[in-house]
Structure formats: C-alpha cells, structure tokens
Design a protein around this motif. Structure first.
Motif, PDB file in Angstrom:
ATOM      1  N   VAL A 120      38.760  36.437  31.296  1.00 52.96           N
ATOM      2  CA  VAL A 120      37.854  35.641  31.039  1.00 52.96           C
ATOM      3  C   VAL A 120      36.939  36.320  32.607  1.00 52.96           C
ATOM      4  CG1 VAL A 120      36.581  33.421  31.865  1.00 52.96           C
ATOM      5  CG2 VAL A 120      38.795  33.859  30.051  1.00 52.96           C
ATOM      6  N   VAL A 121      35.710  36.274  32.199  1.00 52.99           N
ATOM      7  CA  VAL A 121      34.190  36.319  33.091  1.00 52.99           C
ATOM      8  C   VAL A 121      33.883  34.905  33.325  1.00 52.99           C
ATOM      9  CG1 VAL A 121      32.709  37.740  34.357  1.00 52.99           C
ATOM     10  CG2 VAL A 121      34.456  38.895  33.326  1.00 52.99           C
TER      11      VAL A 121
ATOM     12  N   ASN B 136      32.421  47.344  35.193  1.00 48.00           N
ATOM     13  CA  ASN B 136      33.103  47.630  36.777  1.00 48.00           C
ATOM     14  C   ASN B 136      34.276  46.802  36.545  1.00 48.00           C
ATOM     15  OD1 ASN B 136      32.129  49.976  38.832  1.00 48.00           O
ATOM     16  ND2 ASN B 136      30.084  48.513  38.327  1.00 48.00           N
ATOM     17  N   ILE B 137      33.958  45.295  35.849  1.00 48.65           N
ATOM     18  CA  ILE B 137      35.045  44.574  35.697  1.00 48.65           C
ATOM     19  C   ILE B 137      36.553  45.084  35.093  1.00 48.65           C
ATOM     20  CG2 ILE B 137      35.159  42.728  34.878  1.00 48.65           C
ATOM     21  CD1 ILE B 137      33.067  41.535  36.510  1.00 48.65           C
ATOM     22  N   ASP B 138      35.548  45.572  33.899  1.00 44.59           N
ATOM     23  CA  ASP B 138      36.358  46.611  33.153  1.00 44.59           C
ATOM     24  C   ASP B 138      36.969  46.993  33.597  1.00 44.59           C
ATOM     25  OD1 ASP B 138      35.621  44.879  30.932  1.00 44.59           O
ATOM     26  OD2 ASP B 138      34.447  46.056  29.172  1.00 44.59           O
ATOM     27  N   LYS B 139      36.450  48.174  34.266  1.00 46.92           N
ATOM     28  CA  LYS B 139      37.086  49.491  35.054  1.00 46.92           C
ATOM     29  C   LYS B 139      38.594  48.584  35.853  1.00 46.92           C
ATOM     30  CE  LYS B 139      33.518  52.557  35.416  1.00 46.92           C
ATOM     31  NZ  LYS B 139      32.077  53.344  35.906  1.00 46.92           N
TER      32      LYS B 139
ATOM     33  N   TRP C 246      40.918  35.622  35.027  1.00 46.21           N
ATOM     34  CA  TRP C 246      39.671  35.347  35.364  1.00 46.21           C
ATOM     35  C   TRP C 246      39.311  36.115  36.065  1.00 46.21           C
ATOM     36  CZ3 TRP C 246      37.664  29.251  35.853  1.00 46.21           C
ATOM     37  CH2 TRP C 246      37.769  28.726  34.283  1.00 46.21           C
ATOM     38  N   PHE C 247      37.746  36.621  36.123  1.00 48.65           N
ATOM     39  CA  PHE C 247      37.488  37.281  36.742  1.00 48.65           C
ATOM     40  C   PHE C 247      35.874  36.748  37.524  1.00 48.65           C
ATOM     41  CE2 PHE C 247      39.378  40.974  35.547  1.00 48.65           C
ATOM     42  CZ  PHE C 247      39.289  41.752  35.926  1.00 48.65           C
ATOM     43  N   VAL C 248      35.787  36.196  38.543  1.00 48.79           N
ATOM     44  CA  VAL C 248      34.786  34.922  39.092  1.00 48.79           C
ATOM     45  C   VAL C 248      33.622  35.661  39.517  1.00 48.79           C
ATOM     46  CG1 VAL C 248      34.312  33.347  39.736  1.00 48.79           C
ATOM     47  CG2 VAL C 248      36.294  33.181  39.045  1.00 48.79           C
ATOM     48  N   ILE C 249      32.424  35.555  39.058  1.00 49.08           N
ATOM     49  CA  ILE C 249      30.933  36.023  40.094  1.00 49.08           C
ATOM     50  C   ILE C 249      30.457  35.534  40.701  1.00 49.08           C
ATOM     51  CG2 ILE C 249      29.105  37.201  39.448  1.00 49.08           C
ATOM     52  CD1 ILE C 249      30.000  38.829  36.603  1.00 49.08           C
ATOM     53  N   GLY C 250      30.607  35.493  41.779  1.00 43.87           N
ATOM     54  CA  GLY C 250      30.221  34.575  42.834  1.00 43.87           C
ATOM     55  C   GLY C 250      27.857  34.562  42.720  1.00 43.87           C
ATOM     56  N   GLU C 251      27.827  34.298  43.602  1.00 46.96           N
ATOM     57  CA  GLU C 251      26.147  33.664  43.856  1.00 46.96           C
ATOM     58  C   GLU C 251      25.639  35.126  44.013  1.00 46.96           C
ATOM     59  OE1 GLU C 251      25.842  30.193  45.942  1.00 46.96           O
ATOM     60  OE2 GLU C 251      26.564  29.486  44.332  1.00 46.96           O
ATOM     61  N   ASP C 252      26.123  35.929  45.177  1.00 51.02           N
ATOM     62  CA  ASP C 252      25.673  37.236  45.415  1.00 51.02           C
ATOM     63  C   ASP C 252      26.152  38.550  44.570  1.00 51.02           C
ATOM     64  OD1 ASP C 252      28.477  37.171  46.198  1.00 51.02           O
ATOM     65  OD2 ASP C 252      27.700  37.439  48.381  1.00 51.02           O
ATOM     66  N   ASP C 253      26.946  38.396  43.472  1.00 49.71           N
ATOM     67  CA  ASP C 253      27.399  39.334  42.468  1.00 49.71           C
ATOM     68  C   ASP C 253      29.119  39.815  43.214  1.00 49.71           C
ATOM     69  OD1 ASP C 253      25.313  38.498  40.747  1.00 49.71           O
ATOM     70  OD2 ASP C 253      24.192  40.589  40.942  1.00 49.71           O
ATOM     71  N   LYS C 254      29.658  39.347  44.274  1.00 45.83           N
ATOM     72  CA  LYS C 254      30.667  39.199  44.162  1.00 45.83           C
ATOM     73  C   LYS C 254      31.751  38.813  44.014  1.00 45.83           C
ATOM     74  CE  LYS C 254      33.472  39.908  49.049  1.00 45.83           C
ATOM     75  NZ  LYS C 254      32.760  39.407  50.716  1.00 45.83           N
ATOM     76  N   VAL C 255      32.580  39.750  43.337  1.00 48.71           N
ATOM     77  CA  VAL C 255      33.625  39.547  42.024  1.00 48.71           C
ATOM     78  C   VAL C 255      35.211  39.487  42.968  1.00 48.71           C
ATOM     79  CG1 VAL C 255      34.317  40.578  40.251  1.00 48.71           C
ATOM     80  CG2 VAL C 255      32.197  40.685  40.834  1.00 48.71           C
ATOM     81  N   PHE C 256      35.500  38.457  41.960  1.00 50.01           N
ATOM     82  CA  PHE C 256      36.567  37.592  42.836  1.00 50.01           C
ATOM     83  C   PHE C 256      38.024  37.539  41.487  1.00 50.01           C
ATOM     84  CE2 PHE C 256      33.697  35.541  45.213  1.00 50.01           C
ATOM     85  CZ  PHE C 256      33.778  36.029  46.491  1.00 50.01           C
ATOM     86  N   PHE C 257      38.527  37.893  41.690  1.00 52.52           N
ATOM     87  CA  PHE C 257      39.926  37.894  40.886  1.00 52.52           C
ATOM     88  C   PHE C 257      41.105  36.511  40.358  1.00 52.52           C
ATOM     89  CE2 PHE C 257      44.255  38.499  39.375  1.00 52.52           C
ATOM     90  CZ  PHE C 257      43.746  39.504  37.939  1.00 52.52           C
ATOM     91  N   LEU C 258      40.888  35.734  39.559  1.00 53.26           N
ATOM     92  CA  LEU C 258      42.139  34.242  39.899  1.00 53.26           C
ATOM     93  C   LEU C 258      43.321  34.647  38.762  1.00 53.26           C
ATOM     94  CD1 LEU C 258      39.173  31.428  40.299  1.00 53.26           C
ATOM     95  CD2 LEU C 258      41.014  32.106  41.285  1.00 53.26           C
ATOM     96  N   SER C 259      43.689  34.299  39.227  1.00 50.40           N
ATOM     97  CA  SER C 259      44.828  35.084  38.336  1.00 50.40           C
ATOM     98  C   SER C 259      46.229  33.841  38.695  1.00 50.40           C
ATOM     99  CB  SER C 259      45.625  35.742  38.077  1.00 50.40           C
ATOM    100  OG  SER C 259      46.745  36.422  37.595  1.00 50.40           O
TER     101      SER C 259
END
Length: 166
Positions: A31-32, A14-17, A59-72
């Motif tokens: 970067v993940v 899903n991150i790739d999508k 960067w895609f950051v996966i939180g502790e609850d598998d929620k994904v954040f995006f950093l640029s």
C-alpha cells in the motif's frame, strides 16, 4: 537506496525496488499512501496512491517532502527482530565452531562443552556482558592454555617443534 526528493513514477519505481529487497514479490501486497497538508497544522490527509485500504499489507508512506517511510504490523516487526536474534546466535555458534576447529581439538564435543561452561561463567561474572560481546578467539585461546589435553599438538602429528605454532 535513497528515495528522498524523487517525484512521480520514479518514486513508485523505487518503492517497488525496496519492496523487492524486503521480499515482497506481489505488488498487490503493498500500500502506498501520500501525506497531504491541510489548513489545520494538527491534521493531515492520507491519499491512497496504490493498493487498498482493506489489506494487512505493509504501507509505504510518502511524506510532504517526498521522503518515504515504511509501516508494518507489530507482529511483522517482532518476527523480524526474532529472526535477527536467531541469525546472530547462529553466527556466534558458527564462529565458535570455526575457532575450535582451527585449534585442532582432539574431541570437538569436549571442547564445545568446556567452551559453553566458560561462556556461562563469563556471563555470570559480568551482568552487563552479552553473549555476542565475548571474544571467541580469546576464549578458545584461554581454553587451550587451561586444558591443553583437549587439543592436538603439531609435534604429535610428526611436525618438528616450532614455538610459534604450538
């Protein structure tokens, strides 16, 4: 696209999508990282899941609850904001052009100049108003009423008079 609560490879797929939707074609350009807990509530550990630490890639950051954040980078964010502003301005201009043309101008450029002057006047009168807040159809309707000589009348084209179409 919802990425929450997806585990393992599905999350990376899903991150790739999302990367595709963002226009990131080369998968090496992402970067993940995953955030992991520590004993200290004020500290977390970042685990590299994909990519390299030595890159300027988003960067895609996966939180502790598998929620994904995006950093640029801030430069990329500012470029995106400027692009959005430019697109809004171009969209406004296209809507203005369409509204002018729909009202059968004798000379498009003359109506455009009057419209720009009227827009400046409206923006000057109301300091809180922004360009995108202006009702374009109402603007052109007012210009047509105040400057009828700038527009063709259907009777001038040989159509019978009809009060609804003037």
């Amino acid at each position: 696209m919802q990425l929450e609560n997806i585990n393992g490879n599905n999350l990376l797929q899903n991150i790739d999508k999302v990367a595709d939707e963002l226009g990131i074609i080369n998968r090496d350009n992402i970067v993940v990282v995953k955030i992991n807990k520590t004993d200290d509530p004020n500290k977390k550990i970042l685990e590299l899941v994909k990519g390299s630490w030595d890159t300027n890639a988003p960067w895609f950051v996966i939180g502790e609850d598998d929620k994904v954040f995006f950093l640029s980078s801030i430069e990329s964010i500012l470029e995106l904001i400027n692009s959005i502003k430019k697109t809004k301005y171009e969209n406004f201009n296209l809507k203005l052009e369409k509204a002018i043309l729909e009202n059968l101008p004798i000379d498009f450029n003359d109506v455009w100049v009057v419209a720009m002057q009227e827009i400046q006047n409206r923006l000057a009168k109301s300091k809180d108003k922004h360009l995108l807040d202006i009702d374009i159809k109402s603007l052109i309707k007012d210009i047509k009423k105040n400057y009828p000589n700038l527009f063709l009348k259907l009777k001038d084209l040989g159509f019978p008079p009809n009060n609804n179409l003037q």
